[in-house]
Design a protein around this motif. Structure first.
Motif, PDB file in Angstrom:
ATOM      1  N   ASP A  83       0.834  -1.194   0.000  1.00  0.00           N
ATOM      2  CA  ASP A  83       0.000   0.000   0.000  1.00  0.00           C
ATOM      3  C   ASP A  83       0.874   1.250   0.000  1.00  0.00           C
ATOM      4  O   ASP A  83       1.666   1.476   0.913  1.00  0.00           O
ATOM      5  N   SER A  87      -4.847   3.911  -5.446  1.00  0.00           N
ATOM      6  CA  SER A  87      -5.784   2.855  -5.834  1.00  0.00           C
ATOM      7  C   SER A  87      -5.069   1.870  -6.740  1.00  0.00           C
ATOM      8  O   SER A  87      -4.061   2.193  -7.378  1.00  0.00           O
ATOM      9  N   GLU A  88      -5.599   0.663  -6.826  1.00  0.00           N
ATOM     10  CA  GLU A  88      -4.978  -0.361  -7.663  1.00  0.00           C
ATOM     11  C   GLU A  88      -4.904   0.096  -9.116  1.00  0.00           C
ATOM     12  O   GLU A  88      -3.926  -0.189  -9.821  1.00  0.00           O
ATOM     13  N   ILE A  91      -1.785   2.378  -9.832  1.00  0.00           N
ATOM     14  CA  ILE A  91      -0.433   1.873  -9.586  1.00  0.00           C
ATOM     15  C   ILE A  91       0.408   1.853 -10.866  1.00  0.00           C
ATOM     16  O   ILE A  91       1.573   2.255 -10.880  1.00  0.00           O
TER      17      ILE A  91
END
Length: 229
Positions: A83, A87-88, A91
């Protein structure tokens, strides 16, 4: 089945070093400005392992181009990005920004000047053996384990290889050479894991100087090695 260590290092070893620099930090990199975490990585790596920067750029860019699919996720053969406050979905773009900063730094020879560490990661990357001593022997439990600070230091030196003890001495002298304000030394020892106050009447810098003398005296007890024949 998870990836074997050698293969992991080949694919993600330096990527992991970069991501580790973001521990406790936010990924606030912009195309025109690296984050504090990335600046810390660049500053430390330029002055210790400059050849690793190109590997970092390559590994990060390759990972961003080929994020793990379902098969690699199920096999565990991928690097799990921790983390970093994104947000994913964000990335991948962030990784490209990081790779671009690394590439620019290498191609343009943008070597950050030496300075006082500015992040928790950088303190430990620069002073690893001092962090080992302070975090391992001077936690909040130290008063229950040792009668005083000097006894804790003696226990460390008795349990530690002489070459690492010598490395500790070098790190203490390097830290003192930074010429920080007393509040800066208080921050330094706290960042490196010390959870108890220095013994009276020492200030943080005064105790570090005492530590160097104490450990130096212990090192002298080894005496010179056998003469070469």
């Amino acid at each position: 089945m998870s990836m074997k260590p050698l293969e992991f290092d080949r694919r993600y070893g330096e990527l992991d070093q970069v991501i580790s620099a973001y521990s406790g930090m936010s990924a606030e990199d912009e195309p025109d400005k690296p984050s504090e975490a990335l600046q810390a990585y660049l500053r430390h790596t330029w002055h210790t392992r400059p050849w690793a920067l190109a590997s970092a750029e390559q590994q990060i860019r390759e990972y961003a181009r080929n994020p793990p699919g379902r098969l690699r996720l199920s096999l565990g053969e991928f690097y799990p990005v921790p983390d970093v406050g994104l947000s994913e979905a964000a990335i991948q773009d962030w990784l490209f920004v990081v790779a671009d900063h690394l590439k620019r730094s290498v191609e343009q020879g943008e070597v950050p000047p030496p300075s006082t560490p500015r992040t928790h990661w950088e303190w430990h990357a620069r002073f690893p053996e001092l962090g080992q001593l302070l975090g391992g022997w001077f936690s909040q439990d130290m008063p229950d384990e040792f009668p005083d600070h000097d006894a804790a230091v003696r226990d460390y030196t008795a349990a530690t290889d002489p070459q690492l003890v010598a490395r500790l001495m070098g790190e203490v002298h390097e830290l003192l050479a930074l010429g920080l304000e007393e509040s800066g030394y208080a921050l330094a020892v706290a960042e490196l894991g010390m959870e108890v106050d220095p013994p009276r009447p020492y200030s943080p810098s005064g105790w570090l100087a005492h530590l160097a003398d104490d450990v130096g005296g212990f090192k002298a007890d080894y005496g010179p090695g056998p003469a070469a024949v």
